[in-house]
Design a protein around this motif. Sequence first.
Motif, PDB file in Angstrom:
ATOM      1  N   TRP A  26      26.873 -10.602   0.223  1.00  0.00           N
ATOM      2  CA  TRP A  26      26.016 -11.799   0.296  1.00  0.00           C
ATOM      3  C   TRP A  26      25.487 -11.997   1.712  1.00  0.00           C
ATOM      4  O   TRP A  26      24.353 -12.421   1.909  1.00  0.00           O
ATOM      5  CB  TRP A  26      26.770 -13.037  -0.187  1.00  0.00           C
ATOM      6  CG  TRP A  26      27.164 -12.966  -1.634  1.00  0.00           C
ATOM      7  CD1 TRP A  26      28.229 -12.275  -2.146  1.00  0.00           C
ATOM      8  CD2 TRP A  26      26.507 -13.542  -2.756  1.00  0.00           C
ATOM      9  NE1 TRP A  26      28.269 -12.409  -3.504  1.00  0.00           N
ATOM     10  CE2 TRP A  26      27.233 -13.185  -3.913  1.00  0.00           C
ATOM     11  CE3 TRP A  26      25.367 -14.351  -2.890  1.00  0.00           C
ATOM     12  CZ2 TRP A  26      26.855 -13.602  -5.191  1.00  0.00           C
ATOM     13  CZ3 TRP A  26      25.008 -14.778  -4.177  1.00  0.00           C
ATOM     14  CH2 TRP A  26      25.745 -14.399  -5.301  1.00  0.00           C
ATOM     15  N   GLY A  27      26.317 -11.690   2.700  1.00  0.00           N
ATOM     16  CA  GLY A  27      25.908 -11.866   4.095  1.00  0.00           C
ATOM     17  C   GLY A  27      24.753 -10.962   4.484  1.00  0.00           C
ATOM     18  O   GLY A  27      23.864 -11.355   5.230  1.00  0.00           O
ATOM     19  N   GLN A  28      24.755  -9.745   3.933  1.00  0.00           N
ATOM     20  CA  GLN A  28      23.668  -8.827   4.277  1.00  0.00           C
ATOM     21  C   GLN A  28      22.319  -9.310   3.768  1.00  0.00           C
ATOM     22  O   GLN A  28      21.276  -9.036   4.364  1.00  0.00           O
ATOM     23  CB  GLN A  28      23.961  -7.433   3.724  1.00  0.00           C
ATOM     24  CG  GLN A  28      24.994  -6.705   4.540  1.00  0.00           C
ATOM     25  CD  GLN A  28      25.074  -5.239   4.177  1.00  0.00           C
ATOM     26  OE1 GLN A  28      24.351  -4.421   4.692  1.00  0.00           O
ATOM     27  NE2 GLN A  28      25.966  -4.927   3.264  1.00  0.00           N
ATOM     28  N   ARG A  29      22.355 -10.038   2.646  1.00  0.00           N
ATOM     29  CA  ARG A  29      21.092 -10.574   2.128  1.00  0.00           C
ATOM     30  C   ARG A  29      20.543 -11.634   3.081  1.00  0.00           C
ATOM     31  O   ARG A  29      19.360 -11.656   3.398  1.00  0.00           O
ATOM     32  CB  ARG A  29      21.308 -11.186   0.752  1.00  0.00           C
ATOM     33  CG  ARG A  29      21.676 -10.182  -0.311  1.00  0.00           C
ATOM     34  CD  ARG A  29      21.408 -10.794  -1.659  1.00  0.00           C
ATOM     35  NE  ARG A  29      21.772  -9.914  -2.752  1.00  0.00           N
ATOM     36  CZ  ARG A  29      22.946  -9.952  -3.385  1.00  0.00           C
ATOM     37  NH1 ARG A  29      23.866 -10.802  -3.016  1.00  0.00           N
ATOM     38  NH2 ARG A  29      23.173  -9.134  -4.396  1.00  0.00           N
ATOM     39  N   LEU A  65      17.292 -12.523   9.733  1.00  0.00           N
ATOM     40  CA  LEU A  65      17.458 -11.923  11.063  1.00  0.00           C
ATOM     41  C   LEU A  65      16.754 -10.578  11.163  1.00  0.00           C
ATOM     42  O   LEU A  65      15.903 -10.350  12.012  1.00  0.00           O
ATOM     43  CB  LEU A  65      18.956 -11.724  11.381  1.00  0.00           C
ATOM     44  CG  LEU A  65      19.825 -12.966  11.499  1.00  0.00           C
ATOM     45  CD1 LEU A  65      21.286 -12.571  11.652  1.00  0.00           C
ATOM     46  CD2 LEU A  65      19.379 -13.784  12.703  1.00  0.00           C
ATOM     47  N   VAL A  66      17.127  -9.685  10.236  1.00  0.00           N
ATOM     48  CA  VAL A  66      16.610  -8.318  10.308  1.00  0.00           C
ATOM     49  C   VAL A  66      15.125  -8.261   9.957  1.00  0.00           C
ATOM     50  O   VAL A  66      14.353  -7.535  10.584  1.00  0.00           O
ATOM     51  CB  VAL A  66      17.427  -7.396   9.372  1.00  0.00           C
ATOM     52  CG1 VAL A  66      16.982  -5.963   9.526  1.00  0.00           C
ATOM     53  CG2 VAL A  66      18.914  -7.529   9.674  1.00  0.00           C
ATOM     54  N   GLY A  67      14.716  -9.056   8.961  1.00  0.00           N
ATOM     55  CA  GLY A  67      13.320  -9.050   8.517  1.00  0.00           C
ATOM     56  C   GLY A  67      12.335  -9.236   9.657  1.00  0.00           C
ATOM     57  O   GLY A  67      11.487  -8.378   9.897  1.00  0.00           O
ATOM     58  N   PRO A  68      12.437 -10.360  10.397  1.00  0.00           N
ATOM     59  CA  PRO A  68      11.525 -10.581  11.525  1.00  0.00           C
ATOM     60  C   PRO A  68      11.619  -9.473  12.581  1.00  0.00           C
ATOM     61  O   PRO A  68      10.613  -9.108  13.197  1.00  0.00           O
ATOM     62  CB  PRO A  68      12.018 -11.913  12.113  1.00  0.00           C
ATOM     63  CG  PRO A  68      12.747 -12.584  10.997  1.00  0.00           C
ATOM     64  CD  PRO A  68      13.336 -11.496  10.166  1.00  0.00           C
ATOM     65  N   LEU A  69      12.825  -8.909  12.752  1.00  0.00           N
ATOM     66  CA  LEU A  69      13.020  -7.840  13.734  1.00  0.00           C
ATOM     67  C   LEU A  69      12.297  -6.562  13.300  1.00  0.00           C
ATOM     68  O   LEU A  69      11.616  -5.904  14.087  1.00  0.00           O
ATOM     69  CB  LEU A  69      14.525  -7.571  13.863  1.00  0.00           C
ATOM     70  CG  LEU A  69      14.982  -6.734  15.034  1.00  0.00           C
ATOM     71  CD1 LEU A  69      15.130  -7.623  16.266  1.00  0.00           C
ATOM     72  CD2 LEU A  69      16.318  -6.085  14.726  1.00  0.00           C
ATOM     73  N   LEU A  70      12.450  -6.230  11.997  1.00  0.00           N
ATOM     74  CA  LEU A  70      11.875  -4.985  11.490  1.00  0.00           C
ATOM     75  C   LEU A  70      10.353  -5.043  11.450  1.00  0.00           C
ATOM     76  O   LEU A  70       9.691  -4.016  11.518  1.00  0.00           O
ATOM     77  CB  LEU A  70      12.412  -4.687  10.089  1.00  0.00           C
ATOM     78  CG  LEU A  70      13.874  -4.282   9.982  1.00  0.00           C
ATOM     79  CD1 LEU A  70      14.214  -3.891   8.567  1.00  0.00           C
ATOM     80  CD2 LEU A  70      14.182  -3.123  10.924  1.00  0.00           C
ATOM     81  N   GLY A 104      20.105  -6.256   1.583  1.00  0.00           N
ATOM     82  CA  GLY A 104      19.516  -6.813   2.797  1.00  0.00           C
ATOM     83  C   GLY A 104      18.051  -6.414   2.902  1.00  0.00           C
ATOM     84  O   GLY A 104      17.188  -7.226   3.230  1.00  0.00           O
ATOM     85  N   ILE A 105      17.792  -5.141   2.568  1.00  0.00           N
ATOM     86  CA  ILE A 105      16.422  -4.642   2.656  1.00  0.00           C
ATOM     87  C   ILE A 105      15.533  -5.304   1.615  1.00  0.00           C
ATOM     88  O   ILE A 105      14.372  -5.634   1.881  1.00  0.00           O
ATOM     89  CB  ILE A 105      16.426  -3.105   2.498  1.00  0.00           C
ATOM     90  CG1 ILE A 105      17.151  -2.487   3.703  1.00  0.00           C
ATOM     91  CG2 ILE A 105      15.025  -2.560   2.380  1.00  0.00           C
ATOM     92  CD1 ILE A 105      17.771  -1.160   3.426  1.00  0.00           C
ATOM     93  N   LEU A 106      16.096  -5.551   0.424  1.00  0.00           N
ATOM     94  CA  LEU A 106      15.332  -6.253  -0.614  1.00  0.00           C
ATOM     95  C   LEU A 106      15.013  -7.675  -0.158  1.00  0.00           C
ATOM     96  O   LEU A 106      13.911  -8.174  -0.394  1.00  0.00           O
ATOM     97  CB  LEU A 106      16.121  -6.276  -1.924  1.00  0.00           C
ATOM     98  CG  LEU A 106      16.216  -4.934  -2.647  1.00  0.00           C
ATOM     99  CD1 LEU A 106      17.315  -4.952  -3.693  1.00  0.00           C
ATOM    100  CD2 LEU A 106      14.888  -4.578  -3.281  1.00  0.00           C
ATOM    101  N   ALA A 107      15.975  -8.325   0.509  1.00  0.00           N
ATOM    102  CA  ALA A 107      15.742  -9.680   1.014  1.00  0.00           C
ATOM    103  C   ALA A 107      14.652  -9.673   2.072  1.00  0.00           C
ATOM    104  O   ALA A 107      13.856 -10.612   2.159  1.00  0.00           O
ATOM    105  CB  ALA A 107      17.035 -10.274   1.572  1.00  0.00           C
ATOM    106  N   GLY A 135      19.344  -9.973   6.118  1.00  0.00           N
ATOM    107  CA  GLY A 135      18.084  -9.272   5.839  1.00  0.00           C
ATOM    108  C   GLY A 135      16.913 -10.231   5.842  1.00  0.00           C
ATOM    109  O   GLY A 135      15.896 -10.000   6.493  1.00  0.00           O
ATOM    110  N   GLY A 136      17.060 -11.342   5.134  1.00  0.00           N
ATOM    111  CA  GLY A 136      15.956 -12.277   4.993  1.00  0.00           C
ATOM    112  C   GLY A 136      15.623 -13.035   6.261  1.00  0.00           C
ATOM    113  O   GLY A 136      14.476 -13.375   6.499  1.00  0.00           O
TER     114      GLY A 136
END
Lengths: 100, 235
Positions: A14-17, A23-28, B88-91, A20-21
């Motif tokens: 759950w934490g990875q989602r 922290l990582v999303g804006p970074l990527l 995470g990637i899907l999110a 992803g949404g």
Amino acid sequence: MTVLAIIALTIGVWGQRLAGGFLVGPLLERRPALARAASLIPAAVVMAVIVQLTVANGKTLVLDERLAGVAVAGLLVWRRAPFIVVVLGAAATTALLRAV
Amino acid sequence: MSAEPVAASPAPRLSLADFATMAITFFSLGVTLQVVLIDNGTSAIRAFVASSVIFSATSQFAYLAVKEAGGGEWAAIIAGIIVATRFGILAVSLTPRLPTGTLRRVAASLNAFDPNVAIAVQQPTPEGVEREFWRTTAGMYVGWFIGIAVGTFLGDVLGDTQRLGLDAVFPAALLAIIGNLLRTRDGRTAGIAGGLLCVVLLPFVPAGLPIILSLGGVAIAILLSNESTSSEEAS
């Protein structure tokens, strides 16, 4: 499964989602090469799990009825068969080969 | 689990048939997982609780695979977490497409799975994305919880699951889950490279490590794809 595994996997999954949404999303977004690498991780890692479950017995490589079942599953996935058909096809193939 | 039947049309609206497809897929996944978990020595109640709170067949399968090979607890947990990077990637792809509002975005991204994101992001408006996302997600939840309940019961009565070929179900289910990824060229290369790395390393390194080291397949896929792009540019 141990209680530790249940707790750690729940947080991890759950934490990875969330990561992803938010922290990582804006970074990527600013690093397309990294985004591409991230999108390929599941293919490599899940395939390794599949391989281990198909041709290994502990740390020994073995070729048995499972391989035939998974090969049939691969064919069905490639033909875009529904999930339930893929699963039943693999089980039926393996069970039939063991019965003969 | 494949989202193909609905992903084929340009802007699909979720019909009752699509809801049923989603429910049936997660139902079969749930049944399979419970039977395998119980067959591996997890008590029925613990297996039910685990699948209810983790809600990730891939992670649970990966954890079991490492334990089955004699791996340590943390190696198994790490393998289970790495395979869930997919979520995470899907999110990442879902969240920016949703209507604004932090709480609504958090709720949706926490439920990012393969098929619901695949369908939702095809909607043209943020409201459409959110609506289709929750409709598909509802189908998944219904199927999953009925599935793990049935599987918990079945796991107790089935007996010798090897005779039924259930050990092949476990890798077959994973193959179906990543089926769409393997259709892309880079995804296929990463998959083949990761699988080969695992086979080669398996007899020699501690259990769990081949799965973690299969991450090298990603590097191989990127190197190969960069090489083919530069040679195309050169020709």
